[in-house]
Design a protein around this motif. Structure first.
Motif, short mmCIF file in Angstrom:
data_model
loop_
_atom_site.label_atom_id
_atom_site.label_comp_id
_atom_site.label_asym_id
_atom_site.label_seq_id
_atom_site.Cartn_x
_atom_site.Cartn_y
_atom_site.Cartn_z
N LEU A 347 0.74 -1.23 0.08
CA LEU A 347 -0.03 -0.13 -0.20
C LEU A 347 0.66 1.25 0.17
O LEU A 347 0.49 2.32 -0.76
N GLN A 348 1.93 1.25 0.71
CA GLN A 348 2.90 2.34 0.79
C GLN A 348 3.49 2.53 -0.52
O GLN A 348 3.61 3.78 -1.12
N ALA A 349 3.84 1.70 -1.32
CA ALA A 349 4.45 1.64 -2.79
C ALA A 349 3.56 2.37 -3.56
O ALA A 349 3.76 2.81 -4.33
N TRP A 350 2.37 1.88 -3.59
CA TRP A 350 1.11 2.18 -4.43
C TRP A 350 0.91 3.73 -4.10
O TRP A 350 0.78 4.41 -4.99
N THR A 351 0.68 4.11 -2.78
CA THR A 351 0.46 5.30 -2.66
C THR A 351 1.44 6.30 -2.81
O THR A 351 1.19 7.68 -3.11
N ALA A 352 2.49 5.78 -2.68
CA ALA A 352 3.80 6.73 -3.28
C ALA A 352 3.92 6.91 -4.81
O ALA A 352 4.65 7.79 -5.12
N GLY A 353 3.18 6.11 -5.71
CA GLY A 353 3.30 6.20 -7.05
C GLY A 353 2.05 6.51 -7.64
O GLY A 353 1.35 7.24 -7.66
N SER A 354 1.58 5.31 -8.43
CA SER A 354 0.52 5.49 -9.22
C SER A 354 -1.13 5.81 -8.62
O SER A 354 -1.79 6.33 -8.96
N GLY A 355 -0.88 5.28 -7.25
CA GLY A 355 -2.20 5.40 -6.36
C GLY A 355 -2.07 6.65 -5.36
O GLY A 355 -2.82 6.48 -4.52
N ARG A 356 -1.41 7.65 -5.73
CA ARG A 356 -1.03 8.71 -4.91
C ARG A 356 -2.30 9.53 -4.60
O ARG A 356 -2.74 10.24 -3.77
N GLU A 357 -3.48 9.33 -5.69
CA GLU A 357 -4.48 10.03 -5.55
C GLU A 357 -5.73 8.78 -5.54
O GLU A 357 -6.89 9.08 -5.92
N ASP A 358 -5.58 7.94 -5.06
CA ASP A 358 -6.47 6.64 -4.82
C ASP A 358 -7.11 6.92 -3.43
O ASP A 358 -6.39 6.17 -2.52
N PRO A 359 -8.13 7.15 -3.15
CA PRO A 359 -8.68 7.19 -1.74
C PRO A 359 -9.11 6.06 -1.19
O PRO A 359 -8.85 5.92 0.10
N ASP A 360 -9.29 4.91 -1.95
CA ASP A 360 -9.41 3.40 -1.34
C ASP A 360 -8.36 3.11 -1.02
O ASP A 360 -8.21 2.52 0.30
N ALA A 361 -7.10 3.47 -1.47
CA ALA A 361 -5.77 3.01 -1.03
C ALA A 361 -5.56 3.63 0.18
O ALA A 361 -4.85 2.91 1.17
N TRP A 362 -5.49 5.01 0.33
CA TRP A 362 -5.28 5.91 1.43
C TRP A 362 -6.14 5.21 2.64
O TRP A 362 -5.78 5.04 3.82
N ARG A 363 -7.45 4.91 2.33
CA ARG A 363 -8.08 4.64 3.54
C ARG A 363 -7.83 2.97 4.14
O ARG A 363 -7.61 2.91 5.33
N ALA A 364 -7.44 2.21 3.04
CA ALA A 364 -6.97 1.00 3.47
C ALA A 364 -5.61 1.12 4.23
O ALA A 364 -5.25 0.34 5.43
N LEU A 365 -4.82 1.82 3.79
CA LEU A 365 -3.29 2.06 4.59
C LEU A 365 -3.61 2.60 5.83
O LEU A 365 -2.96 2.33 6.85
N GLY A 366 -4.68 3.49 6.05
CA GLY A 366 -4.96 4.15 7.52
C GLY A 366 -5.41 3.25 8.24
O GLY A 366 -5.66 3.59 9.54
N SER A 367 -5.96 2.15 8.03
CA SER A 367 -6.86 1.09 8.50
C SER A 367 -5.97 0.03 9.15
O SER A 367 -6.39 -0.88 10.02
N LEU A 368 -4.80 -0.07 8.80
CA LEU A 368 -3.61 -1.17 9.05
C LEU A 368 -3.32 -0.88 10.57
O LEU A 368 -2.65 -0.01 10.91
N PRO A 369 -3.60 -2.13 11.26
CA PRO A 369 -3.15 -1.83 12.73
C PRO A 369 -1.83 -1.92 13.05
O PRO A 369 -1.32 -1.26 14.00
N ASP A 370 -0.92 -2.35 12.21
CA ASP A 370 0.51 -2.57 12.59
C ASP A 370 1.32 -1.44 12.07
O ASP A 370 2.50 -1.26 12.11
N LEU A 371 0.46 -0.31 11.40
CA LEU A 371 1.23 0.97 10.96
C LEU A 371 1.69 1.84 12.10
O LEU A 371 1.03 1.71 12.86
#
Length: 392
Positions: A347-371
């Motif tokens: 998710l971090q690799a995706w949001t740092a590149g092609s998914g930088r404006e993908d809200p679903d990816a940012w929501r999933a990243l923000g929901s990870l308990p081990d982050l």
């Protein structure tokens, strides 16, 4: 696991009597001996890929990229002059032996000893002069025998040991193995005298078409957009395409067989007469491999590495219908893999590149308990901003 590996390494170093304040890595290859070793080493074949995938993106941020042999000896070192000068003070130079046995805990040494990707932060290094550095490294294997032939390392400030950097180094190592799979054993290091030239007749040429408006082919250089489109379509249809089918995939209803034949004639002059067959048009087996093919192969083996190796859409400037379909298919697959893996690295690799404006990816990243809490909070903030923007 990394902390246990580091602790075991420290214990071995103490038993061997290594003085962390005084020990210097041995520089056992210099001058002509080092040049001869470089000229003969298989890792030389992966340098262009390492430079494109890794060096170009990390050395400008104060990091070094090192390529080592299987013994932990540094072979090539990339980085800004100032950063390299700092590293020279602890003998982090080509020809120096940075194995775990020689200098204790460090990422390239541990990665090669244990055959796993490893990161080492600051004071985890056994040598005191290395405490101001952090690093991530991964082993590279011979694709036929499975033996470790070398390693790839990023050394620098704290970010060199981040999740994103470790994933990027790991992805680069996997791409290096794919490069070795298509490269003969004999290599020539550019600028090295006395080495035998690398045979290229059987080595697939790498077609780079992801995330770039300037597609290129190894051994040739930049390609026209149309030639890149043709090669992408032929690579995606190994059984071949008729002139009419290829015309439809390139420009539905706007291109005839005569125009296709003219383009194929020009393309054969670029590639040579034996690379593209006729009736139907098809690539000779093993003649060309695309970076998109490599990402697809990684998706089945290592999602983190696949996402890290995906710099962006396939031929983003192309409006050829067949290319647009392939572009969408690959983009959807990589995105689905990143969102479905439940992996912070993906998710971090995706949001740092092609998914930088993908809200679903940012929501999933923000929901990870081990982050880390700060990273989780940041991801949630970005998600809210994107949500507001899309809802406006």
């Amino acid at each position: 696991m990394a902390s246990a590996i580091v602790a075991q390494s420290w214990e071995r170093s103490r038993r061997r009597g290594i003085d962390p304040d005084r020990a210097d890595p041995p520089v056992d290859l210099q001058g002509p001996d080092l040049s001869e070793h470089l000229a003969a080493h298989r890792m030389a074949a992966v340098l262009p890929m390492v430079e494109k995938v890794l060096v170009s993106g990390v050395v400008t941020s104060g990091h070094l990229v090192a390529v080592a042999d299987a013994d932990g000896r540094l072979l090539w070192l990339y980085g800004d002059r100032g950063v390299r000068s700092r590293a020279e003070r602890m003998a982090f130079v080509p020809g120096a032996l940075w194995s775990d046995d020689a200098v204790g805990a460090n990422a390239p040494g541990l990665a090669l000893r244990h055959d796993v990707p490893v990161r080492v932060r600051g004071a985890e290094h056994f040598l005191a002069p290395a405490h101001s550095w952090s690093c991530s490294a991964a082993p590279v294997h011979d694709p036929v025998t499975g033996r470790v032939v070398g390693g790839i390392d990023v050394t620098g400030h704290d970010a060199a040991a981040s999740d994103e950097m470790l994933a990027l180094v790991r992805a680069t190592a996997l791409l290096a193995e794919a490069e070795l799979r298509s490269t003969p054993a004999g290599v020539l290091v550019p600028g090295t005298a006395g080495a035998a030239a690398m045979p290229t007749a059987t080595a697939p040429r790498l077609l780079e078409v992801l995330g770039t408006g300037r597609p290129g082919l190894s051994g040739h250089g930049p390609l026209t957009g149309r030639h890149a489109e043709i090669l992408v379509l032929l690579a995606a249809h190994p059984g071949g395409l008729s002139g009419g089918a290829l015309a439809g995939l390139l420009a539905d209803g706007r291109l005839d067989d005569v125009s296709v034949r003219a383009e194929m004639s020009r393309l054969r002059r670029v590639l040579g007469p034996d690379v593209i067959g006729s009736r139907p048009y098809r690539l000779a087996p093993g003649a060309v491999e695309t970076d998109a093919d490599r990402v697809v192969a990684l998706l089945d083996a290592d999602v983190d590495a696949a996402v890290a190796a995906y710099p962006g859409p396939l031929l983003p400037a192309s409006d050829a219908p067949g290319v647009a379909d392939l572009r969408e298919e690959l983009h959807v697959r990589v995105r689905a893999a990143a969102l479905g893996a439940g992996s912070a690295r993906a998710l971090q690799a995706w949001t740092a590149g092609s998914g930088r404006e993908d809200p679903d990816a940012w929501r999933a990243l923000g929901s990870l308990p081990d982050l880390f809490p700060a990273a989780r909070s940041s991801a949630r903030s970005v998600h809210r901003v994107l949500d507001d923007r899309l809802g406006a």
